[in-house]
Design a protein around this motif. Structure first.
Motif, PDB file in Angstrom:
ATOM      1  N   PHE A 112       0.838  -1.211   0.000  1.00 61.27           N
ATOM      2  CA  PHE A 112       0.000   0.000   0.000  1.00 61.27           C
ATOM      3  C   PHE A 112       0.865   1.250   0.000  1.00 61.27           C
ATOM      4  CE2 PHE A 112      -1.949  -3.586   2.003  1.00 61.27           C
ATOM      5  CZ  PHE A 112      -3.232  -3.626   1.467  1.00 61.27           C
ATOM      6  N   ARG A 113       0.590   2.114  -0.945  1.00 55.98           N
ATOM      7  CA  ARG A 113       1.284   3.388  -0.971  1.00 55.98           C
ATOM      8  C   ARG A 113       0.291   4.457  -1.403  1.00 55.98           C
ATOM      9  NH1 ARG A 113       7.010   0.511  -2.044  1.00 55.98           N
ATOM     10  NH2 ARG A 113       7.456   1.754  -3.856  1.00 55.98           N
ATOM     11  N   TYR A 114       0.246   5.556  -0.673  1.00 53.39           N
ATOM     12  CA  TYR A 114      -0.677   6.638  -1.017  1.00 53.39           C
ATOM     13  C   TYR A 114      -0.038   7.483  -2.110  1.00 53.39           C
ATOM     14  CZ  TYR A 114      -4.129  10.299  -0.416  1.00 53.39           C
ATOM     15  OH  TYR A 114      -5.136  11.189  -0.630  1.00 53.39           O
ATOM     16  N   GLU A 115      -0.288   7.094  -3.377  1.00 53.37           N
ATOM     17  CA  GLU A 115       0.295   7.781  -4.509  1.00 53.37           C
ATOM     18  C   GLU A 115      -0.796   8.195  -5.469  1.00 53.37           C
ATOM     19  OE1 GLU A 115       4.365   6.307  -5.902  1.00 53.37           O
ATOM     20  OE2 GLU A 115       3.245   4.451  -5.592  1.00 53.37           O
ATOM     21  N   ARG A 116      -0.469   9.038  -6.402  1.00 55.30           N
ATOM     22  CA  ARG A 116      -1.405   9.396  -7.473  1.00 55.30           C
ATOM     23  C   ARG A 116      -1.459   8.242  -8.457  1.00 55.30           C
ATOM     24  NH1 ARG A 116      -2.761  14.758  -9.663  1.00 55.30           N
ATOM     25  NH2 ARG A 116      -4.351  14.295 -11.208  1.00 55.30           N
ATOM     26  N   PRO A 117      -2.637   7.638  -8.621  1.00 58.57           N
ATOM     27  CA  PRO A 117      -2.714   6.459  -9.496  1.00 58.57           C
ATOM     28  C   PRO A 117      -2.468   6.812 -10.958  1.00 58.57           C
ATOM     29  CG  PRO A 117      -4.690   6.706  -8.144  1.00 58.57           C
ATOM     30  CD  PRO A 117      -3.924   7.973  -8.034  1.00 58.57           C
ATOM     31  N   GLN A 118      -1.850   5.950 -11.678  1.00 58.16           N
ATOM     32  CA  GLN A 118      -1.769   6.030 -13.137  1.00 58.16           C
ATOM     33  C   GLN A 118      -1.469   4.635 -13.648  1.00 58.16           C
ATOM     34  OE1 GLN A 118       1.597   8.945 -13.077  1.00 58.16           O
ATOM     35  NE2 GLN A 118       2.447   7.630 -14.642  1.00 58.16           N
ATOM     36  N   LYS A 119      -1.228   4.528 -14.942  1.00 55.22           N
ATOM     37  CA  LYS A 119      -1.013   3.205 -15.512  1.00 55.22           C
ATOM     38  C   LYS A 119       0.119   2.481 -14.778  1.00 55.22           C
ATOM     39  CE  LYS A 119      -0.208   1.032 -19.978  1.00 55.22           C
ATOM     40  NZ  LYS A 119       0.043   1.317 -21.398  1.00 55.22           N
ATOM     41  N   GLY A 120      -0.161   1.300 -14.296  1.00 59.81           N
ATOM     42  CA  GLY A 120       0.866   0.509 -13.625  1.00 59.81           C
ATOM     43  C   GLY A 120       1.211   1.019 -12.242  1.00 59.81           C
ATOM     44  N   ARG A 121       0.400   1.922 -11.705  1.00 61.82           N
ATOM     45  CA  ARG A 121       0.669   2.416 -10.347  1.00 61.82           C
ATOM     46  C   ARG A 121      -0.632   2.523  -9.582  1.00 61.82           C
ATOM     47  NH1 ARG A 121       4.011   7.860  -9.458  1.00 61.82           N
ATOM     48  NH2 ARG A 121       1.979   8.879  -9.492  1.00 61.82           N
ATOM     49  N   PHE A 122      -0.709   1.834  -8.473  1.00 67.09           N
ATOM     50  CA  PHE A 122      -1.937   1.762  -7.696  1.00 67.09           C
ATOM     51  C   PHE A 122      -1.646   2.031  -6.223  1.00 67.09           C
ATOM     52  CE2 PHE A 122      -2.103  -1.010 -11.332  1.00 67.09           C
ATOM     53  CZ  PHE A 122      -3.285  -0.638 -11.940  1.00 67.09           C
ATOM     54  N   ARG A 123      -2.702   2.313  -5.479  1.00 74.03           N
ATOM     55  CA  ARG A 123      -2.521   2.515  -4.039  1.00 74.03           C
ATOM     56  C   ARG A 123      -2.480   1.185  -3.307  1.00 74.03           C
ATOM     57  NH1 ARG A 123      -5.800   8.163  -2.727  1.00 74.03           N
ATOM     58  NH2 ARG A 123      -4.299   9.430  -3.880  1.00 74.03           N
ATOM     59  N   GLN A 124      -3.309   0.265  -3.740  1.00 76.80           N
ATOM     60  CA  GLN A 124      -3.068  -1.124  -3.336  1.00 76.80           C
ATOM     61  C   GLN A 124      -2.525  -1.822  -4.567  1.00 76.80           C
ATOM     62  OE1 GLN A 124      -6.123  -3.544  -1.421  1.00 76.80           O
ATOM     63  NE2 GLN A 124      -5.138  -5.407  -2.171  1.00 76.80           N
ATOM     64  N   PHE A 125      -1.262  -2.195  -4.474  1.00 72.04           N
ATOM     65  CA  PHE A 125      -0.651  -2.888  -5.604  1.00 72.04           C
ATOM     66  C   PHE A 125      -0.072  -4.198  -5.087  1.00 72.04           C
ATOM     67  CE2 PHE A 125       3.827  -1.826  -4.610  1.00 72.04           C
ATOM     68  CZ  PHE A 125       3.615  -0.874  -3.627  1.00 72.04           C
ATOM     69  N   HIS A 126       0.456  -4.995  -5.998  1.00 74.17           N
ATOM     70  CA  HIS A 126       0.891  -6.326  -5.604  1.00 74.17           C
ATOM     71  C   HIS A 126       2.266  -6.625  -6.155  1.00 74.17           C
ATOM     72  CE1 HIS A 126      -3.471  -6.132  -5.376  1.00 74.17           C
ATOM     73  NE2 HIS A 126      -3.393  -7.039  -4.427  1.00 74.17           N
TER      74      HIS A 126
END
Length: 435
Positions: A112-126
């Motif tokens: 989990f990272r509180y970032e601005r989402p864009q392609k290939g970047r998520f707040r919950q990612f794996h």
RNA sequence: GCGACUGUAGCUCAGUUGGUUAGAGCGCCGGUUUGUGGUACCGGAGGUCGCGGGUUCAAGCCCCGUCAGUCGCCCCA
């Protein structure tokens, strides 16, 4: 519409192809990491905030502005994990895993990272994660990189991906080089981009991979680390390169490759693709000999990487649809329970079976069509408690291989079949006594 | 955190310089037809045009805000 709940920003819901891609990446990882002797490690999704704050460095963006932090009901400062390594290091110390060193571990799961989402970047990612703890030899770095390369080969994406490699040296090397780089940029402070002027205070090495055109010229004649290598650091890097060569791994030296997180030493590497836009790093890692000691554990050399599952999933070819062996279709309401029995028995015999819950035979056929079953097993009522089945290619009247069809029926436990001796060419007709 | 673009049925989209009851394809539901089944046809349900406010006689179309997505910066896997 507005009252309906919405998923949190930067999270994803997946079914169908998207979920299948995700699954494929994880399954491939699990298969390959076992071949390489990496055992599974499970660590919590949340930890005390200090675990990450101290290990990643208070000033890093991840810690200073991207963590999901909360106070639990007991008043303790906790956070959702923004990465794997610190949690694994904490577990290594807490559980005395040094008794097992060198320890080769693999993990995957949500971060989990509180970032601005864009392609290939998520707040919950794996991420997939691989670590070797308690081995300071360059051969360990080679193994960890070889695992990454093998994984990408098996996923069929290696052609899109370039392995880039650098060394950040030992602490003495890194300190001397970092000071020289900082001095170089400080001397031209006014010519740097605003971002890089800020980096000059926070993390001067980061200026080296700036994308800003204004920085490029200055970056080009920045000091190279090679001139600052201690004898040990130089030998380590040398030996790593030889090991990679022996493993048949092609890489490119990127003398400007650095890591944002503080704990890296010696090897740093990134597997990079051009096909994903700005978020092109698909796998990245390096050696972090200082981390476990810094966290209060025994001095323990370690090396590892993490790979973005979403990013890999975007690169892999469209996964094939799962094979459905048989669709069981009751042709009459009176044999619905017989169909249920057959479905269960076929599945236990190892066949993948499609079944539907309602509708007449035509309707059920239409629904089954969507999963493209290989075979169709129609169930019909016969006289005197007999149940008939017709086994044929799904939705087709092509001639079947009678031996194959008979083998399917014979492999289903609990049924005694009587096959029709003079069948049509396109189906196998058989009967059994219902009980 | 910064900038740009986008947001119309379950999905993919069309909607003319703001002007009467907002459309298509696919999907879904029902029916007819066809050589016992991947056909064709008919019909139906489904939208307060992301949300909130404003301008206007009139807004899906204009303005502001907000939420979400996309692309780039930043950061990173």
């Amino acid at each position: 519409m507005s009252k309906a709940p919405q998923k949190p920003r930067g999270t994803q819901d997946m079914i169908g192809e998207a979920a299948a891609r995700f699954d494929h990446v994880i399954e491939t990882f699990n298969r390959v990491r076992k071949l390489h002797g990496f055992g599974r490690v499970e660590v919590p999704v949340f930890e005390a905030t200090a675990v990450f704050a101290r290990s990643l460095g208070e000033t890093t963006d991840v810690v200073s502005k991207e963590m999901y932090e909360f106070t639990d009901r007991g008043g303790d400062a906790m956070c959702l994990r923004p990465e794997f390594t610190a949690g694994i290091a904490r577990a290594y110390i807490e559980n005395g895993w040094q008794q097992h060193a060198p320890l080769k571990l693999a993990a995957w799961g949500p971060l989990f990272r509180y970032e601005r989402p864009q392609k290939g970047r998520f707040r919950q990612f794996h991420q997939l994660d691989a670590e070797i703890l308690g081995a300071g030899e360059p051969a360990a770095d080679v193994e960890v990189i070889a695992l990454g390369q093998h994984l990408l080969d098996e996923l069929g994406v290696a052609g899109d991906v370039v392995v880039t490699l650098n060394s950040m040296g030992d602490p003495a090397t890194r300190a001397a080089w970092s000071a020289a780089v900082a001095a170089h940029f400080a001397a031209h402070r006014g010519d740097l981009s605003e971002d890089s002027q800020r980096r000059l205070e926070a993390n001067p090495l980061r200026i080296l991979d700036s994308k800003d055109a204004r920085d490029q010229a200055l970056v080009a004649d920045a000091p190279q680390i090679d001139a600052y290598f201690t004898a040990e650091a130089g030998a380590f890097f040398e030996s790593l390169q030889k090991g990679l060569q022996a493993s048949g791994i092609a890489w490119t030296r990127n003398a400007r490759l650095v890591r944002g997180l503080d704990y890296y030493r010696h090897s740093v590497f990134e597997f990079v693709t051009q096909s994903l836009g700005a978020q092109g790093t698909v796998l990245g890692g390096g050696r972090y000999d200082g981390l476990i000691g810094h966290m209060g554990g025994p001095d323990t050399p370690a090396v590892g990487w993490a790979a973005g599952i979403e990013r890999l999933a975007m690169l892999v070819a469209e996964p094939e649809l799962p094979v459905v062996d048989v669709a069981v279709i009751p042709e009459h309401p009176s044999v619905e329970l017989e169909a249920v029995r057959l479905v269960g028995a076929l599945r236990r015999a190892g066949f993948s079976v499609f079944s539907s819950f309602k509708g007449n035979a035509k309707r059920r056929f239409e629904v089954a069509k969507k999963v493209s079953p290989v075979w169709q097993l129609s169930v019909l009522p016969g006289s005197q408690g007999l149940v008939w089945v017709d086994l044929k290619r799904f939705g087709s009247s092509v001639e079947i291989d009678r031996l194959v069809a008979e083998r399917i029926l014979q492999s289903v436990p609990g049924f005694r079949w009587q096959t029709d001796l003079d069948p049509p060419a396109h189906k196998l007709r058989a009967s059994y006594q219902s009980i």
